[in-house]
Design an enzyme around this catalytic site. Structure first.
Site, mmCIF file in Angstrom:
data_model
loop_
_atom_site.group_PDB
_atom_site.id
_atom_site.type_symbol
_atom_site.label_atom_id
_atom_site.label_comp_id
_atom_site.label_asym_id
_atom_site.label_seq_id
_atom_site.Cartn_x
_atom_site.Cartn_y
_atom_site.Cartn_z
ATOM 1 N N ASP A 85 18.243 -28.491 -32.987
ATOM 2 C CA ASP A 85 18.842 -27.174 -32.807
ATOM 3 C C ASP A 85 20.167 -27.107 -33.570
ATOM 4 O O ASP A 85 21.041 -27.957 -33.383
ATOM 5 C CB ASP A 85 19.070 -26.933 -31.308
ATOM 6 C CG ASP A 85 19.348 -25.484 -30.985
ATOM 7 O OD1 ASP A 85 19.011 -24.611 -31.797
ATOM 8 O OD2 ASP A 85 19.899 -25.232 -29.888
ATOM 9 N N HIS A 86 20.312 -26.107 -34.420
ATOM 10 C CA HIS A 86 21.542 -25.902 -35.196
ATOM 11 C C HIS A 86 21.940 -27.144 -35.987
ATOM 12 O O HIS A 86 23.072 -27.630 -35.889
ATOM 13 C CB HIS A 86 22.691 -25.456 -34.278
ATOM 14 C CG HIS A 86 22.539 -24.054 -33.786
ATOM 15 N ND1 HIS A 86 22.766 -22.947 -34.569
ATOM 16 C CD2 HIS A 86 22.133 -23.584 -32.582
ATOM 17 C CE1 HIS A 86 22.518 -21.849 -33.862
ATOM 18 N NE2 HIS A 86 22.130 -22.206 -32.658
ATOM 19 N N HIS A 211 18.069 -16.481 -30.276
ATOM 20 C CA HIS A 211 18.976 -17.449 -29.662
ATOM 21 C C HIS A 211 19.700 -16.788 -28.497
ATOM 22 O O HIS A 211 19.801 -15.569 -28.415
ATOM 23 C CB HIS A 211 19.992 -17.949 -30.698
ATOM 24 C CG HIS A 211 19.422 -18.912 -31.677
ATOM 25 N ND1 HIS A 211 19.848 -20.227 -31.772
ATOM 26 C CD2 HIS A 211 18.440 -18.785 -32.598
ATOM 27 C CE1 HIS A 211 19.164 -20.843 -32.712
ATOM 28 N NE2 HIS A 211 18.298 -19.980 -33.241
ATOM 29 N N THR A 214 19.516 -16.734 -22.392
ATOM 30 C CA THR A 214 20.001 -16.649 -21.016
ATOM 31 C C THR A 214 20.667 -15.305 -20.780
ATOM 32 O O THR A 214 21.524 -14.882 -21.557
ATOM 33 C CB THR A 214 21.015 -17.778 -20.735
ATOM 34 O OG1 THR A 214 20.356 -19.034 -20.820
ATOM 35 C CG2 THR A 214 21.627 -17.633 -19.347
ATOM 36 N N ASN A 235 19.186 -22.478 -22.746
ATOM 37 C CA ASN A 235 19.879 -23.713 -22.372
ATOM 38 C C ASN A 235 20.853 -23.456 -21.230
ATOM 39 O O ASN A 235 20.814 -24.120 -20.198
ATOM 40 C CB ASN A 235 20.619 -24.305 -23.583
ATOM 41 C CG ASN A 235 21.234 -25.655 -23.293
ATOM 42 O OD1 ASN A 235 20.743 -26.396 -22.441
ATOM 43 N ND2 ASN A 235 22.295 -25.992 -23.979
ATOM 44 N N THR A 236 21.724 -22.466 -21.398
ATOM 45 C CA THR A 236 22.783 -22.205 -20.426
ATOM 46 C C THR A 236 22.237 -21.987 -19.021
ATOM 47 O O THR A 236 22.789 -22.497 -18.044
ATOM 48 C CB THR A 236 23.608 -20.979 -20.864
ATOM 49 O OG1 THR A 236 24.119 -21.205 -22.179
ATOM 50 C CG2 THR A 236 24.759 -20.725 -19.912
#
Length: 287
Positions: A85-86, A211, A214, A235-236
């Site tokens: 990721d990134h 992206h 959340t 993710n968050t």
């Protein structure tokens, strides 16, 4: 089942109008929870790994081995991709590819367009030699994710014509245009640029990536999927829900010190959160 790239799972998702979740792994418990959720839901899944999380867990090779061992232990039958990721550089992407990652993101969004295209081309060339899928990004997605910090003033929407050029000239497998989502919790209501998203989809024709999944309302998720979004990153929400569970367990049991006793419940919380997202994204039963 062996690890796979994202290409087939995202093309199928785009065609059938659902999205595959990328759920970032931060430690053993996150990885266990996400794999268990995917198998129970019969859903394809993407395990996102930031450079910082990879360092924390012991490096790219360790992450791959951990995932493969868990999949063998669990008898995983659904498609699973491990995705950088990134990725911040060609070197980071190459290192992940050689360690066994099946997908990488090269984030050249902070560079001028020409430089972004040049960097992305280099990554695509090596990745496709190994059957590894590549994600690229244009525009600047606000907020903070791991080592990546973009202040509100630096955030910028992707320009559709530039998106079209980057995708055509690089041959990436999926594409993340910055269109109003943020990393981390939202300050106020999310404001996604759906008109521009539709234009980017019509120009590029490849699976789009959202992206900052959340906190986006379900109606906006559904609209994004209808406009070609086939991958949504989360993710968050998992981090917040698992941390809340740890705090609650320790508050109720102040003398507790065995990490399995508070990380185990956190793992179950992550699993429940991921299952909810898979159902929201429509990937349940699509493996």
């Amino acid at each position: 089942m062996p690890l796979v790239s994202m290409t087939d799972m995202l093309n199928k998702a785009k065609e059938e109008k659902y999205a595959v979740g990328q759920f970032n792994i931060n430690n053993l418990e996150f990885t266990q929870a996400i794999l268990q959720a995917a198998e129970e839901e019969n859903s394809p899944v993407i395990l996102g790994v930031s450079e910082g999380a990879a360092r924390y867990m012991g490096g790219y090779k360790f992450v791959v081995k951990m995932v493969e061992c868990l999949m063998e232990e669990y008898g995983t039958t659904v498609p699973v991709a491990i995705h950088l990721d990134h990725g911040s550089s060609f070197e980071a992407c190459a290192k992940a590819i050689h360690a066994g990652f099946t997908s990488v993101m090269i984030d050249g969004s902070h560079f001028p367009l020409e430089e972004n295209i040049s960097l992305t081309n280099k990554v695509v060339e090596i990745a496709h030699m190994f059957g590894v899928s590549v994600e690229a990004e244009l525009g600047r997605i606000g907020g903070q994710e791991d080592d990546l910090v973009v202040q509100d003033a630096e955030a910028a929407y992707a320009i559709p014509e530039e998106c079209d050029r980057l995708v055509r000239e690089t041959g990436v497998d999926c594409f993340a245009p910055a269109l109003g989502s943020v990393h981390g919790p939202y300050k106020g209501e999310p404001n996604l640029g759906f008109d521009r998203m539709e234009e980017v989809m019509n120009l590029t024709g490849i699976p789009l990536v959202l992206h900052g999944g959340t906190g986006i309302p379900t109606k906006d998720i559904q609209r994004a999927i209808s406009l070609g979004t086939a991958k949504i990153n989360v993710n968050t929400e998992n981090q917040i829900s698992s941390a809340k569970t740890v705090r609650e367990v320790l508050a109720e049991n102040p003398d507790m010190y065995d990490p399995r006793k508070y990380l185990g419940p956190a793992r179950e919380t992550i699993k429940e959160t991921v299952i909810g997202k898979m159902r929201e994204f429509g990937s349940t039963g699509k493996a």
